[in-house]
Design a protein around this motif. Structure first.
Motif, PDB file in Angstrom:
ATOM      1  N   ASP A  61       4.011  -5.079  10.334  1.00  0.00           N
ATOM      2  CA  ASP A  61       4.358  -4.339  11.549  1.00  0.00           C
ATOM      3  C   ASP A  61       5.757  -3.736  11.477  1.00  0.00           C
ATOM      4  O   ASP A  61       6.051  -2.755  12.164  1.00  0.00           O
ATOM      5  CB  ASP A  61       4.266  -5.263  12.767  1.00  0.00           C
ATOM      6  CG  ASP A  61       2.840  -5.695  13.061  1.00  0.00           C
ATOM      7  OD1 ASP A  61       1.900  -5.063  12.537  1.00  0.00           O
ATOM      8  OD2 ASP A  61       2.663  -6.683  13.814  1.00  0.00           O
ATOM      9  N   ALA A  62       6.631  -4.322  10.671  1.00  0.00           N
ATOM     10  CA  ALA A  62       8.001  -3.816  10.550  1.00  0.00           C
ATOM     11  C   ALA A  62       8.104  -2.619   9.616  1.00  0.00           C
ATOM     12  O   ALA A  62       9.142  -1.953   9.578  1.00  0.00           O
ATOM     13  CB  ALA A  62       8.926  -4.928  10.071  1.00  0.00           C
ATOM     14  N   LEU A  63       7.038  -2.370   8.854  1.00  0.00           N
ATOM     15  CA  LEU A  63       7.043  -1.214   7.958  1.00  0.00           C
ATOM     16  C   LEU A  63       6.774   0.065   8.739  1.00  0.00           C
ATOM     17  O   LEU A  63       6.207   0.050   9.836  1.00  0.00           O
ATOM     18  CB  LEU A  63       5.963  -1.381   6.883  1.00  0.00           C
ATOM     19  CG  LEU A  63       6.251  -2.389   5.776  1.00  0.00           C
ATOM     20  CD1 LEU A  63       4.980  -2.665   4.975  1.00  0.00           C
ATOM     21  CD2 LEU A  63       7.358  -1.878   4.862  1.00  0.00           C
ATOM     22  N   ASP A  64       7.172   1.187   8.141  1.00  0.00           N
ATOM     23  CA  ASP A  64       6.779   2.460   8.715  1.00  0.00           C
ATOM     24  C   ASP A  64       5.298   2.692   8.410  1.00  0.00           C
ATOM     25  O   ASP A  64       4.615   1.808   7.891  1.00  0.00           O
ATOM     26  CB  ASP A  64       7.658   3.587   8.159  1.00  0.00           C
ATOM     27  CG  ASP A  64       7.764   3.541   6.635  1.00  0.00           C
ATOM     28  OD1 ASP A  64       6.804   3.072   5.986  1.00  0.00           O
ATOM     29  OD2 ASP A  64       8.806   3.964   6.094  1.00  0.00           O
ATOM     30  N   ASP A  65       4.793   3.844   8.700  1.00  0.00           N
ATOM     31  CA  ASP A  65       3.355   4.100   8.570  1.00  0.00           C
ATOM     32  C   ASP A  65       2.959   4.545   7.172  1.00  0.00           C
ATOM     33  O   ASP A  65       2.049   5.360   7.000  1.00  0.00           O
ATOM     34  CB  ASP A  65       2.910   5.149   9.595  1.00  0.00           C
ATOM     35  CG  ASP A  65       3.007   4.632  11.013  1.00  0.00           C
ATOM     36  OD1 ASP A  65       2.823   3.419  11.192  1.00  0.00           O
ATOM     37  OD2 ASP A  65       3.280   5.436  11.921  1.00  0.00           O
ATOM     38  N   ARG A  66       3.610   4.026   6.148  1.00  0.00           N
ATOM     39  CA  ARG A  66       3.250   4.389   4.776  1.00  0.00           C
ATOM     40  C   ARG A  66       1.846   3.891   4.467  1.00  0.00           C
ATOM     41  O   ARG A  66       1.450   2.800   4.895  1.00  0.00           O
ATOM     42  CB  ARG A  66       4.266   3.827   3.790  1.00  0.00           C
ATOM     43  CG  ARG A  66       4.350   2.316   3.716  1.00  0.00           C
ATOM     44  CD  ARG A  66       5.517   1.853   2.872  1.00  0.00           C
ATOM     45  NE  ARG A  66       6.794   2.069   3.543  1.00  0.00           N
ATOM     46  CZ  ARG A  66       7.989   1.857   2.984  1.00  0.00           C
ATOM     47  NH1 ARG A  66       8.069   1.434   1.730  1.00  0.00           N
ATOM     48  NH2 ARG A  66       9.099   2.075   3.651  1.00  0.00           N
ATOM     49  N   PRO A  67       1.062   4.664   3.716  1.00  0.00           N
ATOM     50  CA  PRO A  67      -0.321   4.250   3.436  1.00  0.00           C
ATOM     51  C   PRO A  67      -0.390   3.138   2.391  1.00  0.00           C
ATOM     52  O   PRO A  67       0.363   3.125   1.420  1.00  0.00           O
ATOM     53  CB  PRO A  67      -0.967   5.533   2.907  1.00  0.00           C
ATOM     54  CG  PRO A  67       0.177   6.313   2.314  1.00  0.00           C
ATOM     55  CD  PRO A  67       1.372   5.999   3.185  1.00  0.00           C
ATOM     56  N   ALA A  68      -1.308   2.195   2.623  1.00  0.00           N
ATOM     57  CA  ALA A  68      -1.601   1.110   1.678  1.00  0.00           C
ATOM     58  C   ALA A  68      -0.340   0.468   1.107  1.00  0.00           C
ATOM     59  O   ALA A  68      -0.132   0.452  -0.113  1.00  0.00           O
ATOM     60  CB  ALA A  68      -2.495   1.628   0.542  1.00  0.00           C
ATOM     61  N   PRO A  69       0.531  -0.076   1.943  1.00  0.00           N
ATOM     62  CA  PRO A  69       1.745  -0.717   1.429  1.00  0.00           C
ATOM     63  C   PRO A  69       1.416  -1.916   0.545  1.00  0.00           C
ATOM     64  O   PRO A  69       0.426  -2.615   0.764  1.00  0.00           O
ATOM     65  CB  PRO A  69       2.476  -1.154   2.700  1.00  0.00           C
ATOM     66  CG  PRO A  69       1.405  -1.301   3.723  1.00  0.00           C
ATOM     67  CD  PRO A  69       0.398  -0.238   3.397  1.00  0.00           C
TER      68      PRO A  69
END
Length: 229
Positions: A61-69
C-alpha cells in the motif's frame, strides 16, 4: 516473528530437529499449532499471522501504482508472509530469503507445506537459501519492496550477526537493493523510536510505524520507510 507460545495444549511433540548453520532448529507440534524453535528458544508458531499479513500489505500500500512490483521477503518462517503475498495478484516476482535449510525443507516436503504449498507452486515465487545480511550486501537484484521478518525486532535479534542489519550500514545495504521510491517494511515485537531515528539518519523518508493489536501486552508493529526517488 509470529504469535505467542500457547502452553495450554499439553506437551509439544518434536517433529524434526536438525543442526543448522546457526545452531539447532526444531519443528514442534503443540495441539493444532506448529512451532519453530531455534537453539532451544521459541521463535514463531502458526497461531495467528495478522502481523505478517500487515507487513506485506503495508509495504504494497505504501508503493506508488507501479505495475507488478517485486518484493523481497526476509525470512520464510512458518510461511504466512509468503502465502499472503502469493495470494495477492498485484505482486510481481516474490523472492524469499531463508538461511535455514531445515525450514525450507519443512515447507517443501514437510508439515509447513499446509501453509505454503500453493505459494511455492506459484511461478512468481523464488526461494533462496542464503543469509539475508549477506544477500543484501552482495546481490545485484533490486526490488520495489523489502519486507524484513527475521528477528523479533531491531533490538531483539535471533543471532548477533543480524544486529548489523538495523544499523546505518545495514540499512544502506537494504536501500541499495530497493528501487527509487521503494519501501522497506520491518516487523518488530514492540515499537522502537530509536529505529525510526536510525531509518531517517540512513536517508529513508516517510518513516512511520503501524501497530498490530495483540491479545495482551505491547502490540506488534511494522516500521515503514521509503527510499527517496
Amino acid at each position: 516473528m509470529t504469535g505467542t507460545h500457547d502452553s495450554s495444549a499439553g506437551e509439544p511433540v518434536v517433529l524434526d530437529r536438525r543442526e543448522g548453520p546457526y545452531g539447532e532448529v526444531a519443528l514442534r507440534r503443540s495441539g493444532a499449532l506448529l512451532q519453530i524453535i531455534a537453539n532451544g528458544c521459541f521463535l514463531m508458531d502458526t497461531s495467528d499471522g495478522r502481523s505478517e499479513r500487515l507487513l506485506v500489505d503495508a509495504a504494497r500500500d505504501a508503493l506508488d501504482d507501479r505495475p507488478a512490483p517485486e518484493v523481497l521477503i526476509g525470512g520464510l518462517g512458518v510461511g504466512f508472509s509468503l502465502a499472503h503475498a502469493a495470494a495477492d495478484p498485484r505482486w510481481g516476482r516474490i523472492t524469499v530469503i531463508e538461511r535455514e535449510p531445515a525450514v525450507i525443507d519443512w515447507h517443501r516436503a514437510g508439515p509447513l507445506a499446509e501453509i505454503s504449498a500453493g505459494a511455492l507452486a506459484d511461478p512468481r515465487t523464488r526461494v533462496v537459501e542464503a543469509d539475508l545480511v549477506h544477500f543484501v550486501n552482495e546481490t545485484s537484484d533490486t526490488f520495489d519492496a523489502v519486507c524484513l521478518d527475521i528477528d523479533n525486532g531491531p533490538g531483539w535479534t535471533v543471532t548477533e550477526g543480524n544486529q548489523g542489519l538495523y544499523t546505518p550500514r545495514g540499512l544502506a545495504a537494504c536501500a541499495r537493493v530497493l528501487r527509487p521510491g521503494g519501501v522497506l517494511a520491518t516487523w518488530s515485537a514492540q515499537p522502537s523510536p530509536e529505529f525510526e531515528g536510525t531509518l531517517r539518519n540512513a536517508g529513508f523518508r516517510q518513516v512511520r510505524t503501524e501497530e498490530v493489536p495483540v491479545a495482551r501486552g505491547v502490540p506488534d508493529v511494522v516500521h515503514l520507510a521509503v527510499r527517496p526517488g
